[in-house]
Scaffold this active site. Structure first.
Site: not given
Length: 435
Positions: A170, A84, A185, A189, A163
């Site tokens: 957001r 990520h 967040s 996930k 989320d």
């Protein structure tokens, strides 16, 4: 909830810690429609100012996870590793990295997001590939992962739905850069998708949500702490985002650059980041040592094995694999507007945040969650910090479908490059590695 939504928000505005049970009920209330968008927005803003305690952060993360189902990938052989990025300008790394690592024999389940604020999103880039599907069912996701070792999808209605809704909120309420909100967040996930290992690429600099190294390291350590609590083995790298990564900024233009990298033709900085992250993912996946994993990643890129896996991924997810060999099948803008240097000099700095926002203005991103994206538009950036430029030499090109908008953006884009006579401090690409 033991208190009203209004009281719950007020507590956080005053900097008080909430009961973990109330946090879970507030999030569930938002999903159920008992908490309004404006109430969730108010709480997000209060969190942005006052943060979350460790117990609150874990409770909020757990609430996001339990709002949907957790993927069970236990029937898929091997250690599953995801990556990520916290988001940057020109960050098309996932498009290269996921098939690269899968081509080395490590399964890569990847749940990605859309553009957030000034940063591009992997899903938006994938959506610029004709026919490519990211709205996979859980069964499809698992089937593709089992068959070819990689699958890339967006947040389904089943995966952390709270989320998904809060993420979009957001983006339009200036609460993107809050460290606890980002940490929860990302972690929720990755935990819910069933990954057993995670490599974090935390961006630092003018084009990142974390503009300084201290904040970036804090975010990385928050995510490592959360994910480890949920038995996801995590490591992190802090990388520079004081200038766009690679040359392309946009969607289809970044897909073209990703394919070039898979063919061994991509920019050096992009290739370096990809190989760094690939080596760390392969280590988590069970490879013996860093030197061998890097050699494996280089071999997969240079032999075309990673490119073949990318082509296979595009095909199995409904996309047109001919894009690999024929870039004309990707969207092209109707106007190419060059930006040239007005004098000789050396690039001293690049306003990367502004470049990201100009890409949004052009149509490559969203200002409101309902905005549509134009896959064809974007930029190509030719000069980096420390590069010498000559009067009349190209700094960048704007790719636009609206000529007047393109010219307006081009004028502002030129101002994003500061040139001068001195030798600037060129930021290192790899800033820090964290266990």
């Amino acid at each position: 909830m033991s208190i009203s939504a209004c009281e719950f928000i007020r507590y956080k505005r005053l900097g008080k810690s909430a009961d973990p049970k109330d946090i879970k009920e507030f999030v569930q209330g938002y999903l159920d429609g008992n908490v309004a968008d404006y109430q969730m927005s108010a709480w997000l803003m209060a969190v942005s100012f006052n943060g979350l305690s460790e117990d609150e952060l874990l409770a909020y993360t757990e609430a996001l996870i339990s709002s949907g189902e957790r993927f069970d990938l236990s029937d898929i052989p091997g250690f599953k590793v995801d990556k990520h990025s916290t988001g940057g300008v020109g960050d098309k790394v996932s498009l290269i990295l996921a098939p690269l690592v899968a081509s080395c024999g490590v399964a890569v389940p990847m749940v990605s997001g859309r553009g957030l604020g000034h940063t591009g999103g992997t899903l938006d880039k994938l959506a610029s590939i004709p026919g490519f599907r990211t709205d996979l069912t859980v069964d499809e996701f698992k089937r593709y992962l089992s068959k070819i070792g990689v699958a890339m999808m967006g947040q389904s209605a089943d995966l952390c739905p709270a989320d998904g809704r809060i993420y979009a909120l957001r983006d339009v309420t200036a609460t993107v850069s809050s460290i606890p909100l980002i940490a929860a967040s990302i972690s929720s996930k990755k935990i819910a998708e069933g990954a057993e290992g995670l490599v974090l690429d935390v961006k630092v600099g003018s084009g990142a949500f974390m503009t300084d190294e201290q904040s970036a390291e804090l975010l990385a350590r928050e995510i490592i702490s959360i994910t480890n609590r949920f038995n996801v083995k995590t490591t992190s790298v802090l990388t520079d985002m004081n200038q766009p990564l690679g040359r392309a900024v946009g969607n289809a233009v970044e897909v073209r650059e990703a394919i070039a990298c898979l063919k061994g033709q991509g920019p050096d900085d992009l290739r370096k980041i990809v190989l760094e992250l690939a080596a760390r993912m392969l280590l988590l996946g069970g490879r013996s040592d860093a030197e061998n994993t890097r050699a494996d990643a280089i071999a997969a890129l240079d032999s075309g094995r990673a490119l073949d896996k990318f082509r296979e991924m595009v095909r199995i997810q409904g996309g047109d694999p001919r894009i690999v060999d024929d870039s004309s099948l990707l969207s092209h803008a109707t106007h190419d507007i060059p930006i040239v240097a007005e004098s000789n000099g050396v690039v001293q700095s690049v306003d990367t945040y502004r470049i990201g926002m100009l890409a949004v203005d052009l149509g490559a991103g969203r200002r409101r969650k309902e905005d549509l994206i134009d896959p064809a538009v974007g930029f190509e950036i030719y000069k980096k910090i420390g590069d010498e430029v000559r009067e009349g030499e190209a700094l960048a090109t704007v790719h636009a479908n609206d000529e007047s908008k393109g010219l307006e953006v081009a004028e502002e884009l030129e101002d994003c490059f500061e040139t001068g006579d001195g030798s600037p401090n060129v930021p290192p690409l790899i800033i820090k590695r964290l266990a």
